[in-house]
Motif scaffolding. Structure first.
Motif, PDB file in Angstrom:
ATOM      1  N   TRP A  34       1.116  -1.257   0.186  1.00 38.19           N
ATOM      2  CA  TRP A  34      -0.189  -0.068  -0.421  1.00 38.19           C
ATOM      3  C   TRP A  34       0.872   0.851   0.456  1.00 38.19           C
ATOM      4  O   TRP A  34       1.795   0.914   0.385  1.00 38.19           O
ATOM      5  N   ASP A 106      -9.240   2.164   2.857  1.00 35.75           N
ATOM      6  CA  ASP A 106      -9.404   1.881   1.362  1.00 35.75           C
ATOM      7  C   ASP A 106     -10.203   3.552   0.416  1.00 35.75           C
ATOM      8  O   ASP A 106      -9.586   3.203  -0.708  1.00 35.75           O
ATOM      9  N   GLU A 109      -6.360   5.261  -0.239  1.00 37.39           N
ATOM     10  CA  GLU A 109      -6.123   4.587  -1.188  1.00 37.39           C
ATOM     11  C   GLU A 109      -5.974   4.721  -2.261  1.00 37.39           C
ATOM     12  O   GLU A 109      -5.735   4.523  -3.792  1.00 37.39           O
ATOM     13  N   HIS A 110      -7.677   4.316  -3.251  1.00 36.63           N
ATOM     14  CA  HIS A 110      -7.923   4.498  -4.286  1.00 36.63           C
ATOM     15  C   HIS A 110      -8.867   5.728  -5.000  1.00 36.63           C
ATOM     16  O   HIS A 110      -9.545   6.150  -5.519  1.00 36.63           O
ATOM     17  N   GLY A 111      -8.133   6.490  -4.204  1.00 43.86           N
ATOM     18  CA  GLY A 111      -8.755   8.381  -4.182  1.00 43.86           C
ATOM     19  C   GLY A 111     -10.058   7.949  -3.799  1.00 43.86           C
ATOM     20  O   GLY A 111     -10.611   9.270  -5.655  1.00 43.86           O
ATOM     21  N   ARG A 112     -10.840   7.142  -3.576  1.00 48.16           N
ATOM     22  CA  ARG A 112     -11.963   8.044  -2.861  1.00 48.16           C
ATOM     23  C   ARG A 112     -12.200   8.878  -2.304  1.00 48.16           C
ATOM     24  O   ARG A 112     -11.974   8.917  -1.259  1.00 48.16           O
TER      25      ARG A 112
END
Length: 186
Positions: A34, A106, A109-112
């Motif tokens: 990560w 999460d 990490e996933h740009g949300r």
């Protein structure tokens, strides 16, 4: 309490925790895949949501997890017993902290930019049928805080200091009273 997050050999992270009692501990991360350190997600999420009985509130109160090691200071004579009692008392809140930190981690990490409220509520539902205790604004605050910390961690080349607030130190449960009773007569 001061927590220093640093990239370790092999790409994972190492959190060095300097507790108020003078004990210094190392908490290794298992997150080399990560970009954002998972333990940093715990710190940001637990702090923003006021979780004193999560990972870092438990550590501040004297908890020591099995993968941690003491690297400085002198632990109390009863440190192991206090840690056992505290971690046992915080078992459920530690689980809640794990799933909520995972949801926030999460998202970053996933740009949300926001945690879907239904995902957070669903995670809470694993532990309780009570109403979800945090607002969407509080969850968004946790995501924003972690995103900012993650950016700072990257800019610094993989090092960051995080001051854990004293108000979020988990209390240590009192020892169980000795059992007293009458012995059977022979």
């Amino acid at each position: 309490m001061l927590i220093t997050f640093a990239r370790a050999a092999g790409g994972s992270t190492l959190a060095t925790v300097r507790r108020a009692d003078g004990v210094v501990l190392e908490l290794p991360g298992f997150d080399r895949k990560w970009r954002v350190p998972h333990d940093l997600a715990h710190a940001a999420t637990e702090c923003e949501l006021g979780m004193s009985e999560g990972v870092f509130g438990s550590i501040a109160g004297g908890g020591v997890f099995g993968n941690m090691r003491v690297v400085g200071g002198k632990p109390r004579h009863d440190a192991a017993d206090r840690s056992r009692r505290l971690l046992a008392a915080n078992k459920r809140p530690l689980g809640v902290a794990e799933v909520l930190a995972g949801v926030v981690h999460d998202a970053v990490e996933h740009g949300r930019p926001a945690v879907p409220p239904e995902l957070a509520r669903g995670s809470w539902g694993i532990f309780s049928s009570d109403p979800f205790p945090w607002s969407p604004a509080q969850l968004s605050g946790a995501v924003r805080r972690l995103a900012g910390l993650a950016a700072e961690f990257e800019r610094s080349g993989g090092a960051l200091e995080f001051a854990w607030p004293d108000r979020l130190t988990s209390p240590v449960p009192a020892p169980a009273a000795p059992r007293r009773g009458r012995r059977g007569r022979v």
